[in-house]
Design an enzyme around this catalytic site. Sequence first.
Site, mmCIF file in Angstrom:
data_model
loop_
_atom_site.group_PDB
_atom_site.id
_atom_site.type_symbol
_atom_site.label_atom_id
_atom_site.label_comp_id
_atom_site.label_asym_id
_atom_site.label_seq_id
_atom_site.Cartn_x
_atom_site.Cartn_y
_atom_site.Cartn_z
ATOM 1 N N GLU A 48 1.453 -0.427 -5.106
ATOM 2 C CA GLU A 48 0.352 0.521 -5.294
ATOM 3 C C GLU A 48 0.970 1.890 -5.596
ATOM 4 O OE1 GLU A 48 -3.117 3.097 -3.357
ATOM 5 O OE2 GLU A 48 -0.993 3.050 -2.882
ATOM 6 N N ASP A 90 -10.998 1.364 -2.874
ATOM 7 C CA ASP A 90 -11.211 2.796 -2.627
ATOM 8 C C ASP A 90 -12.006 3.484 -3.736
ATOM 9 O OD1 ASP A 90 -9.947 3.030 -0.155
ATOM 10 O OD2 ASP A 90 -7.979 3.361 -1.037
ATOM 11 N N ASP A 125 0.827 -1.196 0.000
ATOM 12 C CA ASP A 125 0.000 0.000 0.000
ATOM 13 C C ASP A 125 0.874 1.263 0.000
ATOM 14 O OD1 ASP A 125 -2.568 1.430 0.454
ATOM 15 O OD2 ASP A 125 -1.688 1.884 2.404
#
Length: 516
Positions: free
Chosen positions: A338, A392, A291
């Site tokens: 990411e 998201d 992340d």
Amino acid sequence: MRESGILLPVSSLPSRHGIGKLGKAAYRFVDFLAESGCRYWQVLPLSPTSYGDSPYQSCSVFAGNPYLIDFDLLSEQGLLCPADYDGVQWDSDPDAIDYALLYEQVMPVLRTAYAAFTKKQSADYKKFCKQHKHWLDGYGLFMALKTVNDGKAWNEWDTPLAMYQKEAVTAAKSTYADEIEFFRFVQYCFFTQWYALKQYANSKGVQIVGDIPIYAAYDSVEVWSEPKLFQLNKDKTPRVVAGCPPDPFALKGQLWGNPIWDWESMKNDHYSWWLDRLAFTLSMYDVVRIDHFRGFEGYYAIPYGDKTAEHGKWKKGPGYALWKAAKETFGEINVIAEDLGNITPAVIRLLKRTGFPGMKVLQFGFDSDANNPYLPHAFSTTNCVCYTGTHDNHTLRGWVKANAPEYNEYAMRYLNVKKESQLPKAMLRAAWASIARIAIAPIQDFLNAPASARINTPSTLGGNWIYRTQESDYTEKLCKKIRKLNETYGRCTAAAAPPAISLQTENHDKGESTNG
């Protein structure tokens, strides 16, 4: 080798106990993936949820979420009876997770199982506790103290314990020994069930894509017991906190509030803590999504106490040094970076040097022009993972509804459809047809789910992380539809295939440092 997968949080699996669990529904989903020709099951972090019910704000970076422990499997072990849990109210809406109910109901059931477990001798349990001692003991103490302090954050405890003073901690270990043991038992249940599920998935040719948040929560065992890892003052208040700078979508930026790692201190011991974390994570998953990867090149530091993210500053992260240490320790590792957000040339250089595949999110592709790098024709390498959207983002149906008319018009032109209602299906085809080595879509996009099925809206509280699927969603028709998509675009994987090859095709160990 072209492959595909589905993004589905474990918490969103079908369940009669309020939240997805690691039992039969999880095994059936693995079968669904294998039969549909998908290679990957991408999950969200499996850590305990806390503030805002987010798995990205956890009390531990190592522990598993007790809510996901399957009661039926414990019953099969003789630790529970169905009457211990089937008569309990687990939800107020079958389509949404009710975390308030889970908070009240899950632990009493697990305590019943613990009472039965204490009457047995388990060599496997002792082995587990020894193997995970480096994090398990501290987590057990932290959770025991949280329990006796009515769930309060550690900085609200009595000062000697809040400041982790040796005498107070030693006394607490003795006073709350049984409570500590209970929380060790809970983790034993979680990881026993998780590794059994992972082994089954691998036997079916399905690889698990895990997710590792870059930051820890302030109210976590790591900040409480190892403050030297973070940029903290002597009283353990943060000097700076994490977030994102202002942009057209968030005019005051995003204030996440997490304390930030003391990268300079970590550098002095060759990032040993992070290497331990990676070793643990790599044992849990086949592939790891990192992340906020750009935070390793440079992180946005906001003064502690600020109410918005407007006055933060960019500072240098560890750069390639951390990943060099990881490769020297583990060899080539299966990582998805990411690489979304504020991506600079330095971040691009870091990504290229690691050889990790980045992410291409199609929902980001239709808000400018033909030069947008998220449009399939603009992908510059096969070494990437193409997503229709992430946890998201909107569902595809929600995305179409929320778009400005000109964006939908461009998307219809690009994808060669005549109606807005045809865009979700066309987006799936575009992702699967792209040159990306792997294509992944949230299950909602295959179900053509409405906007209300969105998992998370960043920078908002309430209504997030609650999405649930039902058994009726996983039809033979849907399975065949996904398999046909995989076959059409050369992404079909036979069931019980051999383990996936490394995601990496590029190795760029040489080149300029991106860290100073």
